[in-house]
Design a protein around this motif. Sequence first.
Motif, mmCIF file in Angstrom:
data_model
loop_
_atom_site.group_PDB
_atom_site.id
_atom_site.type_symbol
_atom_site.label_atom_id
_atom_site.label_comp_id
_atom_site.label_asym_id
_atom_site.label_seq_id
_atom_site.Cartn_x
_atom_site.Cartn_y
_atom_site.Cartn_z
ATOM 1 N N ARG A 24 13.747 37.802 33.439
ATOM 2 C CA ARG A 24 13.915 36.514 32.757
ATOM 3 C C ARG A 24 13.095 35.425 33.458
ATOM 4 O O ARG A 24 12.396 34.649 32.818
ATOM 5 C CB ARG A 24 15.391 36.147 32.717
ATOM 6 N N SER A 25 13.171 35.382 34.783
ATOM 7 C CA SER A 25 12.467 34.334 35.531
ATOM 8 C C SER A 25 10.952 34.524 35.486
ATOM 9 O O SER A 25 10.208 33.548 35.598
ATOM 10 C CB SER A 25 12.941 34.292 36.982
ATOM 11 N N LEU A 26 10.513 35.760 35.327
ATOM 12 C CA LEU A 26 9.078 36.057 35.309
ATOM 13 C C LEU A 26 8.490 36.102 33.901
ATOM 14 O O LEU A 26 7.280 36.265 33.746
ATOM 15 C CB LEU A 26 8.824 37.398 36.001
ATOM 16 N N GLY A 27 9.345 36.003 32.896
ATOM 17 C CA GLY A 27 8.861 36.092 31.520
ATOM 18 C C GLY A 27 8.409 37.493 31.143
ATOM 19 O O GLY A 27 7.463 37.662 30.384
ATOM 20 N N MET A 28 9.089 38.484 31.696
ATOM 21 C CA MET A 28 8.761 39.891 31.433
ATOM 22 C C MET A 28 9.988 40.591 30.875
ATOM 23 O O MET A 28 11.088 40.059 30.945
ATOM 24 C CB MET A 28 8.350 40.590 32.743
ATOM 25 N N SER A 29 9.800 41.792 30.389
ATOM 26 C CA SER A 29 10.940 42.597 29.969
ATOM 27 C C SER A 29 11.515 43.303 31.195
ATOM 28 O O SER A 29 10.773 43.607 32.143
ATOM 29 C CB SER A 29 10.517 43.635 28.926
ATOM 30 N N PRO A 30 12.816 43.584 31.189
ATOM 31 C CA PRO A 30 13.398 44.338 32.306
ATOM 32 C C PRO A 30 12.716 45.692 32.512
ATOM 33 O O PRO A 30 12.537 46.138 33.641
ATOM 34 C CB PRO A 30 14.864 44.505 31.906
ATOM 35 N N SER A 31 12.312 46.325 31.430
ATOM 36 C CA SER A 31 11.631 47.612 31.520
ATOM 37 C C SER A 31 10.303 47.478 32.262
ATOM 38 O O SER A 31 9.960 48.317 33.108
ATOM 39 C CB SER A 31 11.397 48.169 30.117
ATOM 40 N N ALA A 32 9.548 46.421 31.967
ATOM 41 C CA ALA A 32 8.262 46.205 32.645
ATOM 42 C C ALA A 32 8.473 45.935 34.127
ATOM 43 O O ALA A 32 7.716 46.422 34.968
ATOM 44 C CB ALA A 32 7.508 45.056 31.988
ATOM 45 N N VAL A 33 9.504 45.173 34.457
ATOM 46 C CA VAL A 33 9.819 44.899 35.860
ATOM 47 C C VAL A 33 10.151 46.199 36.573
ATOM 48 O O VAL A 33 9.636 46.488 37.657
ATOM 49 C CB VAL A 33 10.972 43.875 35.976
ATOM 50 N N SER A 34 10.991 47.010 35.968
ATOM 51 C CA SER A 34 11.380 48.289 36.557
ATOM 52 C C SER A 34 10.169 49.187 36.772
ATOM 53 O O SER A 34 10.031 49.824 37.818
ATOM 54 C CB SER A 34 12.405 48.985 35.659
ATOM 55 N N GLN A 35 9.273 49.232 35.803
ATOM 56 C CA GLN A 35 8.071 50.065 35.914
ATOM 57 C C GLN A 35 7.188 49.599 37.065
ATOM 58 O O GLN A 35 6.635 50.421 37.803
ATOM 59 C CB GLN A 35 7.282 50.035 34.612
ATOM 60 N N GLN A 36 7.061 48.288 37.236
ATOM 61 C CA GLN A 36 6.232 47.760 38.318
ATOM 62 C C GLN A 36 6.835 48.078 39.685
ATOM 63 O O GLN A 36 6.113 48.429 40.620
ATOM 64 C CB GLN A 36 6.043 46.250 38.160
ATOM 65 N N VAL A 37 8.146 47.979 39.806
ATOM 66 C CA VAL A 37 8.805 48.306 41.077
ATOM 67 C C VAL A 37 8.664 49.799 41.365
ATOM 68 O O VAL A 37 8.357 50.200 42.495
ATOM 69 C CB VAL A 37 10.291 47.874 41.076
ATOM 70 N N ARG A 38 8.834 50.624 40.346
ATOM 71 C CA ARG A 38 8.656 52.075 40.541
ATOM 72 C C ARG A 38 7.235 52.398 40.987
ATOM 73 O O ARG A 38 7.012 53.258 41.838
ATOM 74 C CB ARG A 38 8.985 52.833 39.259
ATOM 75 N N GLN A 39 6.260 51.717 40.393
ATOM 76 C CA GLN A 39 4.857 51.945 40.773
ATOM 77 C C GLN A 39 4.622 51.523 42.225
ATOM 78 O O GLN A 39 3.931 52.211 42.973
ATOM 79 C CB GLN A 39 3.916 51.185 39.829
ATOM 80 N N LEU A 40 5.213 50.409 42.647
ATOM 81 C CA LEU A 40 5.108 49.968 44.037
ATOM 82 C C LEU A 40 5.703 51.024 44.968
ATOM 83 O O LEU A 40 5.109 51.366 46.001
ATOM 84 C CB LEU A 40 5.820 48.625 44.221
#
Length: 87
Positions: A24-40
């Motif tokens: 919400r704070s980043l203007g992204m979907s929760p799924s996109a956030v999760s994918q980025q953290v998994r990639q990290l």
Amino acid sequence: MDDFKRMAIFAAVVRHGSMTAAARSLGMSPSAVSQQVRQLERQGGVTLMHRTTRQLTLTDAGPRSYAQSALMVEAAELLALFQWLTT
């Protein structure tokens, strides 16, 4: 740049306490956030947080990674402010 972006997203998740709040704070979907953290995590070869439907908890590697990520985000914000003030 992608690494820095992923670190910033991870820092936001820890700071906000959930993927949804960070998204919400980043203007992204929760799924996109999760994918980025998994990639990290994949790139670093380490799990940074344990996920359940109700809660996120940092692994042993999580706090150190968060501290480094938060420091990089803060440095970038200070640099942007300095550049804004000097132009």
